[in-house]
Design an enzyme around this catalytic site. Structure first.
Site, PDB file in Angstrom:
ATOM      1  N   LYS A  80       0.854  -1.196   0.000  1.00  0.00           N
ATOM      2  CA  LYS A  80       0.000   0.000   0.000  1.00  0.00           C
ATOM      3  C   LYS A  80       0.887   1.243   0.000  1.00  0.00           C
ATOM      4  CE  LYS A  80      -3.982   1.908   2.574  1.00  0.00           C
ATOM      5  NZ  LYS A  80      -4.789   1.769   3.822  1.00  0.00           N
ATOM      6  N   SER A 155      -9.825   2.180   3.002  1.00  0.00           N
ATOM      7  CA  SER A 155      -8.946   2.912   2.112  1.00  0.00           C
ATOM      8  C   SER A 155      -8.029   2.028   1.269  1.00  0.00           C
ATOM      9  CB  SER A 155      -8.072   3.873   2.922  1.00  0.00           C
ATOM     10  OG  SER A 155      -7.178   3.146   3.746  1.00  0.00           O
ATOM     11  N   SER A 179      -9.724  -0.324   7.097  1.00  0.00           N
ATOM     12  CA  SER A 179      -9.171  -0.181   5.748  1.00  0.00           C
ATOM     13  C   SER A 179      -8.514  -1.425   5.173  1.00  0.00           C
ATOM     14  CB  SER A 179      -8.169   0.970   5.711  1.00  0.00           C
ATOM     15  OG  SER A 179      -8.842   2.198   5.813  1.00  0.00           O
TER      16      SER A 179
END
Lengths: 503, 503
Positions: A80, A155, A179
């Site tokens: 990420k 997210s 997330s």
């Protein structure tokens, strides 16, 4: 030839160890897959084919020399874009960090490099991890591989979509309010938020320091456990890191036995607001656990109704302060104010932040600044911290009676892109089930448990365990995974529509 | 800018009582910074002692320097404070380019040390003078900011500058801030008490070895908070906070000036503005800096990136046992060792020369000689330049070396002054200055003998008187020889030669 992109990390690790396949072959297959399908998914913000292949070649050479390697050595991974990667862009999905190349590695990144996992690239995310749909990325949304007109969750929509679209067998996510877990549920993948302090936050660009936690994003529970074991452990660079030994998560995932396990259904996380198809799959999964010998009871955590409110005070408060460092003075995008000759440093800071941050980030900075203001602190931040204490007490009481708690991970399946973009409150409500774990620091895991009848989209079930008992999640989830796959006659993701190559 | 009328000090205190508070910032001399491993050496090239943490790169996290906590506790104990069993850091949020994170990590409502006191006496009152108890509200840990250098403009301040440079070497240096409760003493004593307090704290902390406590280098910085209340009134006035007070003498002058200034404003029916003021060393006045009010909102909240500090009681007691003798006891011991009179000792302490004499004696000089230089020659130079003794640019070791040259009869007291000039001007070691300035006394009897012969020839009357036994006039001949030798002769040896030749 079998499709290497479909293999789990554990399968790849075995094939690599037995030299049936090389890391370069695996990495190249995944790079080709990304090249082929990511045009329609947009899971990646940055792909480092060259770097990944170089690592793969190095691992192959070392393996050929007979060196002792880490179990996952040579298995590619996506990271990420909120974790610092030396020499590789790290934008956090924000324009304000466009072009920033970190001069250092996050501890998680360092673990991956030390273990020889080729890093395929950086995955898309809501700006600074603020959002539940990945639509708040300054670089455009990620699309759900099950239906590219829908959100992949957020997210960490990029990491979940990359794994679900077979662009990577493993990914790293971060979870501040869900997330990792919510995108897992919405894409039919496994996502784990470890106990707070279980995985080092050093190099994880903070949204809310007391809530953030990095964790594995995978297609199987065992893969998640393998990755968890690799990235977890005490880090002297993070003073909130737990000094204890890492729970034996891999052994737990291999045990997969729920006989006698006490499972508590959280009463407050069902009913109104939960999509019927989600509730149906959840109920069936719990029945499966019971049929395999688990003792299922219903428990109540009354203070959970205050969790969302507390979260939306603590998180923006910490974020407003954490994001103050983005001032265009030392790094990041600098945008001088228009029409001002000789602007002052303060004016440059203000105009750069105005141009560099998106609406959701600004919204949370304003909320947090307000909540921390003198005269409001006690009513807002102070009260929210009290809620955390009460919530922790309620969870402790629940865990006195049960080993793990379960709930649907998300009240709904993936919704269409744009659906909740103009209604932040509606979007925030989607995190109702995942937020409590962050507020009290306990671990949580989301497992795919089927497709909702009404839309044919994946549903996730969340397991929660007490602090430092992450192994319980893996044991219970691996057992349920086995039961479900027997019932389905394969994995859930094998039922996902085939993606058309865009190039 | 309004012109302020100053009321003479004596007149001001006949109508108003000053209320003071003093804040002292002390830079610790730990090898590394407060929250990272960067070195702390003073005077390095700008921005060479920085890292991801103290530059606040995205993702970096702080870790508390254990040595700094130890120093803070020892300091708290020396100040007779309670030591917190559990305390936290807090974030003080405000934007400023010299602060990398745009918040300062400090302590707010949970300081490491609190509720202490020190007893100070005024040097001019002598050993049995009145004791003033200064109550310490708190001593807390924090980090220093970077240092801004404003280039262009005439004042060196940000206003009018062409551009500014920032040096982050100082960012993150550990600081302890010591805050007094309000100090109310007989008004005429207020300036001297303020000075004596700062001087006392300097000696006390210096004795602990935890800081260089150099006001000239900024490792000890004092802020003077002052307000006036009309005699007989209980209503506190508005305070000013004077910074940039860089010597003990300036502390005293700043208090005097602010009393006169406040009285002028109040007499004219005006309102004192709550603001930061900067002390002007050259004029002894203060100038308005940043306006400050209680509306300044720093949005303090507990620092979520740092674990709480909870020093065990055993550790605190261990540290208490390491405290050196209190200053009063030490002074009594030194006075006895050195054989100083009460008056000598009072002068020594009043001049801030105690530690300098200790160091000079340690370097091999007699206490009498050390006192002679520091209270004579050096005190004169300090007065002339308005600096403290330890900021003159000459060290105790150098003074001891110069005395050594005198003892070896290579220079005399008069020449020594020129050596001091040279050393202070940076011309090198005392030895190098003696050589480069050609100061060595002439000890060659041949050259000296020729000069003596010429002196006798030039003053036959004096020579005749000496021959007849009237040695009182020898001085005239010695003076003539010294004049010819431009002072570079050992006067004792000259006298011997004259008497030899005229016997």
């Amino acid at each position: 030839m079998t499709d290497l992109t479909r293999k789990t990390a554990d399968e790849l690790a075995q094939s690599l160890a037995s030299k049936d396949v090389s890391s370069v072959e695996v990495t190249q297959a995944l790079v080709d897959r990304i090249d082929s399908v990511d045009g329609s998914i947009h899971a990646f913000l940055h792909v480092d084919a060259e770097g990944a292949l170089a690592t793969a070649a190095d691992i192959d050479a070392r393996r050929a020399r007979g060196e002792q390697l880490s179990y996952l050595a040579g298995v590619p991974i996506a990271v990420k874009d909120v974790l610092a990667t030396r020499g590789m862009p790290t934008t956090c999905g924000s324009k304000i960090l466009d072009g920033w190349i970190p001069p250092y590695d996050a501890t998680v990144t360092a673990h991956l490099k030390a273990a020889g996992l080729p890093i395929l690239g950086k995955t898309n995310m809501d700006e600074f991890a603020m959002g539940s749909s990945t639509e708040h990325s300054a670089y455009g949304p990620t699309h759900n591989p099950w239906d590219t007109t829908r959100i992949p969750g957020g997210s960490g929509g990029g990491s979940a979509a990359a794994v679900a679209a077979f662009e990577a067998p493993l990914a790293i996510g971060t979870d501040t309010g869900g997330s990792i877990r919510q995108p897992g549920a919405l894409t039919g993948t496994v996502g784990v938020k470890p106990t707070y302090g279980g995985v080092s936050r050093y190099g994880l660009v903070a949204m809310a320091s007391s809530l953030d936690q990095a964790g594995p994003v995978t297609r199987t529970v065992l893969d998640a456990a393998l990755l968890h074991e690799l990235i977890a452990g005490h880090d002297p660079m993070d003073s909130t890191s737990i000094p204890d030994a890492v729970p034996a998560v891999v052994a737990a995932a291999r045990r997969a036995d729920v006989k006698g396990l006490r499972v508590g259904i959280v009463r407050e996380l069902s009913g109104e607001g939960f999509q019927p198809g989600v509730q149906a799959r959840f109920d069936e999964a719990v029945e499966q656990l019971a049929s395999a010998g688990a003792e299922v009871v219903e428990v109540s955590i009354p203070s959970i109704s205050y969790a969302l409110g507390a979260y939306y005070l603590v998180m923006p408060s910490e974020a407003s302060s954490n994001l103050a460092k983005f001032d265009a003075m030392r790094y990041g995008v600098r945008v001088p104010p228009a029409g001002v000759d000789d602007p002052s440093a303060e004016q440059v800071m203000a105009s750069s932040r105005d141009a560099g941050f998106g609406d959701e980030v600004k919204r949370r900075i304003i909320l947090g600044t307000y909540a921390l203001s003198s005269g409001y602190y006690d009513a807002y931040y102070g009260s929210a911290q009290k809620v955390r204490t009460i919530l922790a007490r309620d969870f402790d009481a629940a865990f006195a009676d049960v080993d793990v708690l379960v709930s649907p991970t998300s009240p709904t399946t993936a919704y269409p892109l744009g659906d909740k973009l103009d209604d932040p409150l509606a979007m925030y409500l989607g995190d109702i089930a995942t937020i409590p774990a962050n507020l009290v620091g306990i671990p949580g895991l989301s497992l795919p448990v089927g497709l909702a009848d009404e839309d044919g989209l994946p549903v996730g079930l969340q397991f929660l365990a007490p602090q430092k008992a992450d192994d319980r999640l893996y044991n219970a989830a691996a057992a349920l995974e086995q039961l479900l796959e027997q019932k389905w006659g394969g994995t859930l993701l094998s039922r996902a529509p085939e993606l058309k190559a865009t190039r | 800018m309004t012109t302020e009328t100053l009321v003479p000090f004596d007149e001001a205190i006949s109508r108003y009582d000053p209320v003071m508070g003093l804040e002292i910032h002390i830079e610790l001399n730990t090898a590394t910074k407060m929250f990272c491993g960067c070195p702390t050496e003073f005077g390095a090239e700008p921005n060479t002692q920085v890292c991801a943490v103290c530059l606040a790169l995205p993702g970096a996290l702080p870790v508390v320097n254990g040595k700094a906590v130890e120093s803070a506790i020892r300091m708290g104990l020396a100040l007779n404070c309670e030591i917190a069993e559990w305390c936290r850091f807090a974030r003080k949020n405000y934007f400023y380019p010299d602060m990398p994170k745009n918040f300062q990590t400090s302590q707010y409502d949970e300081p490491i040390a609190f509720d202490g006191y020190v007893d100070v006496t005024l040097p001019e009152d002598g050993a049995d003078g009145e004791t003033f108890r200064i109550e310490i509200e708190r001593a807390h840990m924090e980090e220093d900011t970077g240092k801004a250098l404003h280039v262009g403009g005439s004042t060196g301040r940000i206003h009018g500058a062409d551009f500014s440079l920032v040096d982050y070497n100082r960012a993150g240096i550990p600081l302890i801030e010591i805050v007094t409760r309000t100090i109310e003493v007989p008004p005429e004593k207020a300036p001297a008490v303020a000075r004596a307090y700062v001087s006392y704290v300097r000696d006390l902390i210096g004795g602990l070895g935890v800081s260089d406590v150099r006001m000239d280098q900024g490792s000890l910085r004092a802020d003077v908070n002052l307000s006036l209340k009309p005699k007989g009134s209980d209503v506190l006035g508005t305070r000013s906070e004077t910074k940039n007070v860089n010597s003990f003498r300036s502390v005293e002058r700043a208090v005097r000036f602010e009393i006169s200034r406040h009285a002028g404003i109040l007499d004219a029916g005006g309102t004192v503005v709550q603001e930061t003021r900067h002390f002007q060393e050259d004029s002894g006045t203060t100038l308005s800096g940043r306006e400050k009010s209680d509306a300044d909102d720093y949005r303090y909240f507990p620092e979520p990136d740092l674990a709480p500090v909870s020093p065990s009681r055993d550790w605190v007691e261990e540290l208490r046992a390491t405290l050196p003798e209190p200053p009063a006891v030490r002074r009594a011991r030194l006075q006895a060792d050195w054989g100083f009179s009460d008056l000598d000792m009072r002068d020594t302490i009043g001049a801030g020369a105690l530690d300098l004499i200790v160091a000079t004696v340690e370097a091999g000089t007699t206490p009498q000689a050390a006192k002679k230089w520091w209270l004579g020659e050096m005190a004169r130079r300090a007065n002339e330049t308005g600096r403290d003794l330890d900021a003159l640019g000459i060290t105790p070791t150098q003074v001891a070396e110069i005395q050594g040259l005198i003892d070896a009869k290579r220079i005399n007291d008069k020449l020594a002054r020129s050596v001091f000039d040279g050393v202070i001007a940076g011309e090198g070691t005392p030895e190098q200055v003696v050589v480069s300035r050609k100061l060595e006394v002439v000890s060659d009897d041949g050259a000296l003998g020729a000069a003596v012969d010429r002196a006798i020839e030039g003053d036959p009357d004096a020579a005749a008187k000496i021959r007849s036994g009237n040695l009182g006039v020898a001085g005239a001949l010695i003076g003539a020889v010294m004049k010819e030798m431009r002072g570079q002769a050992d006067a004792g040896r000259v006298r011997e030669l004259i008497l030899e030749k005229l016997s």
